[in-house]
Design a protein around this motif. Structure first.
Motif, PDB file in Angstrom:
ATOM      1  N   ASP A   1       5.516 -31.910 -16.045  1.00  0.00           N
ATOM      2  CA  ASP A   1       5.135 -32.366 -14.708  1.00  0.00           C
ATOM      3  C   ASP A   1       3.915 -33.269 -14.884  1.00  0.00           C
ATOM      4  OD1 ASP A   1       4.560 -32.794 -12.085  1.00  0.00           O
ATOM      5  OD2 ASP A   1       4.415 -30.677 -11.521  1.00  0.00           O
TER       6      ASP A   1
ATOM      7  N   SER B   1       2.869 -36.053 -13.438  1.00  0.00           N
ATOM      8  CA  SER B   1       2.114 -36.529 -12.277  1.00  0.00           C
ATOM      9  C   SER B   1       1.107 -35.492 -11.798  1.00  0.00           C
ATOM     10  CB  SER B   1       3.062 -36.916 -11.151  1.00  0.00           C
ATOM     11  OG  SER B   1       3.831 -35.807 -10.734  1.00  0.00           O
ATOM     12  N   THR B   2       1.494 -34.212 -11.795  1.00  0.00           N
ATOM     13  CA  THR B   2       0.560 -33.151 -11.398  1.00  0.00           C
ATOM     14  C   THR B   2      -0.600 -33.071 -12.372  1.00  0.00           C
ATOM     15  OG1 THR B   2       2.289 -31.864 -10.306  1.00  0.00           O
ATOM     16  CG2 THR B   2       0.322 -30.665 -11.006  1.00  0.00           C
ATOM     17  N   PHE B   3      -0.301 -33.180 -13.660  1.00  0.00           N
ATOM     18  CA  PHE B   3      -1.356 -33.144 -14.678  1.00  0.00           C
ATOM     19  C   PHE B   3      -2.316 -34.315 -14.499  1.00  0.00           C
ATOM     20  CE2 PHE B   3      -2.767 -34.482 -18.995  1.00  0.00           C
ATOM     21  CZ  PHE B   3      -3.601 -33.404 -19.266  1.00  0.00           C
TER      22      PHE B   3
ATOM     23  N   ARG C   1      -3.030 -36.005 -11.778  1.00  0.00           N
ATOM     24  CA  ARG C   1      -3.867 -35.808 -10.588  1.00  0.00           C
ATOM     25  C   ARG C   1      -4.967 -34.786 -10.851  1.00  0.00           C
ATOM     26  NH1 ARG C   1       1.346 -36.347  -8.235  1.00  0.00           N
ATOM     27  NH2 ARG C   1       1.504 -38.298  -7.022  1.00  0.00           N
ATOM     28  N   ARG C   2      -4.629 -33.766 -11.628  1.00  0.00           N
ATOM     29  CA  ARG C   2      -5.624 -32.756 -11.986  1.00  0.00           C
ATOM     30  C   ARG C   2      -6.738 -33.382 -12.826  1.00  0.00           C
ATOM     31  NH1 ARG C   2      -2.547 -27.863 -14.134  1.00  0.00           N
ATOM     32  NH2 ARG C   2      -1.897 -27.829 -11.956  1.00  0.00           N
TER      33      ARG C   2
END
Length: 342
Positions: free
Chosen positions: A207, A209-211, A213-214
């Motif tokens: 994932d 994109s989630t990483f 953003r984090r």
């Protein structure tokens, strides 16, 4: 004539580790080869299907360039010589022409968590070990000596089924003197470094994109530098990063350990360089369990791992084959290589 040793390389990290050992064995005739395979894996590598791994692509090109730069003798696939011993950086594949020879295996770095593919291999052990990536490192049991990074890793591999008497805690080159990276010529400082992992290139979920953003949230306005893994799809990874962090710097090459040393915070997914961040006291974010990583931390011996591995390899090389065969078959007690030789 001096005895001949084949060093089987892989990634640039593995190649430099093999060179570090060979430099301590200059009295022998040492040859090097990029990582290779037999059968269907060889055919797949020839067609470019395996360019994402050490059997081809950038890994192979970087290895050949390194061997050329240091003018090291290359014997592709170990095909032109008869060798007295093999030192290899991975046993995920045990090539046909090295079976039965004296063999030293050197741990390359961090091992994959024991996920679904590892459990699948445990249930169906006739499957190739490489389906679980480095989670199955050391589980071929084909080698005579397995040189590992730390006491924590010794316990880790014993739990997985590696015979204790085959394991020697030597430390591993490239990760045995991490403080040296504090003196470097990387020009930037006080940034958040993100070291990515090639999950998708090795057919695992990510994932991303989630990483990303984090990472942006954790940076809190500080400069962001992304260091891509050597086997990542550079164009795709750069496009994804720029879509979420347009001001971030994206690097595909360079010494990641030096970058870690100059960073104020390090973010990783699943990477050996997490050891570097923890050893240098950096604020660290990782998918992995940090307490477990501290337990597994490679031995810091001021860069002596190559010498220690060479000492063990030299002793194995001087063990007559008829005695070694008796040891392998259980007719003689197996030496505790580490206790007797280091």
């Amino acid at each position: 004539m001096p005895q001949k040793i084949l060093f089987i390389c892989g990634s640039l990290n593995q190649t430099t580790q093999m060179h570090a050992v060979a430099q301590q064995m200059s009295e022998y005739r040492c040859y090097f080869t990029p990582y290779y395979a037999d059968g269907i894996e060889h055919l797949a590598a020839q067609t470019g299907l395996l360019d994402f791994c050490v059997l081809g692509g950038r890994h192979r090109r970087d290895t050949l360039q390194y061997l050329s730069d240091y003018k090291l003798p290359v014997d592709e696939h170990g095909a032109s010589q008869i060798y007295d011993m093999v030192v290899t950086s991975s046993d995920l594949i045990v090539q046909n022409n090295i079976r039965g020879k004296r063999m030293v295996l050197v741990q390359e770095g961090i091992t994959e968590p024991e996920g679904k593919l590892y459990r699948l291999w445990k249930f169906f052990p006739f499957l190739p070990r490489y389906i679980a990536n480095t989670a199955t490192n050391g589980l071929s049991n084909i080698y005579d000596i397995f040189c590992v990074a730390s006491e924590g890793y010794r316990e880790h591999f014993i739990r997985k089924g590696v015979p204790p008497e085959k394991i020697a805690v030597t430390g591993i080159p490239n990760f045995d003197n991490l403080q040296r990276h504090l003196k470097n010529d990387f020009p930037q400082r006080d940034y958040v470094l993100v070291a990515t992992t090639p999950y998708r290139e090795t057919y695992r979920g990510d994932d991303r994109s989630t990483f990303l953003r984090r990472c942006v949230d954790a940076a809190e306005g500080r400069p962001l530098i992304f260091k891509l893994h050597p086997t990542e799809n550079i164009e795709r990874a750069t496009r994804e990063i720029k879509a979420i962090a347009p001001d971030a710097q994206v690097l595909a090459r360079g010494n990641v350990n030096d970058m870690i040393a100059n960073a104020s915070m390090v973010m990783t997914q699943q990477s050996t360089c997490t050891f570097v961040a923890l050893a240098l006291g950096k604020e660290t974010y990782t998918y992995l369990e940090k307490d477990e990583l501290r337990r597994l931390m490679p031995l810091q011996n001021d860069g002596a791992s190559g010498e220690r591995i060479a000492k063990l390899a030299r002793r194995l090389l001087h063990t007559p084959m008829h005695l070694l065969e008796q040891i392998r078959k259980g007719y003689r007690p197996r030496p505790r290589w580490e206790t007797d030789a280091i």
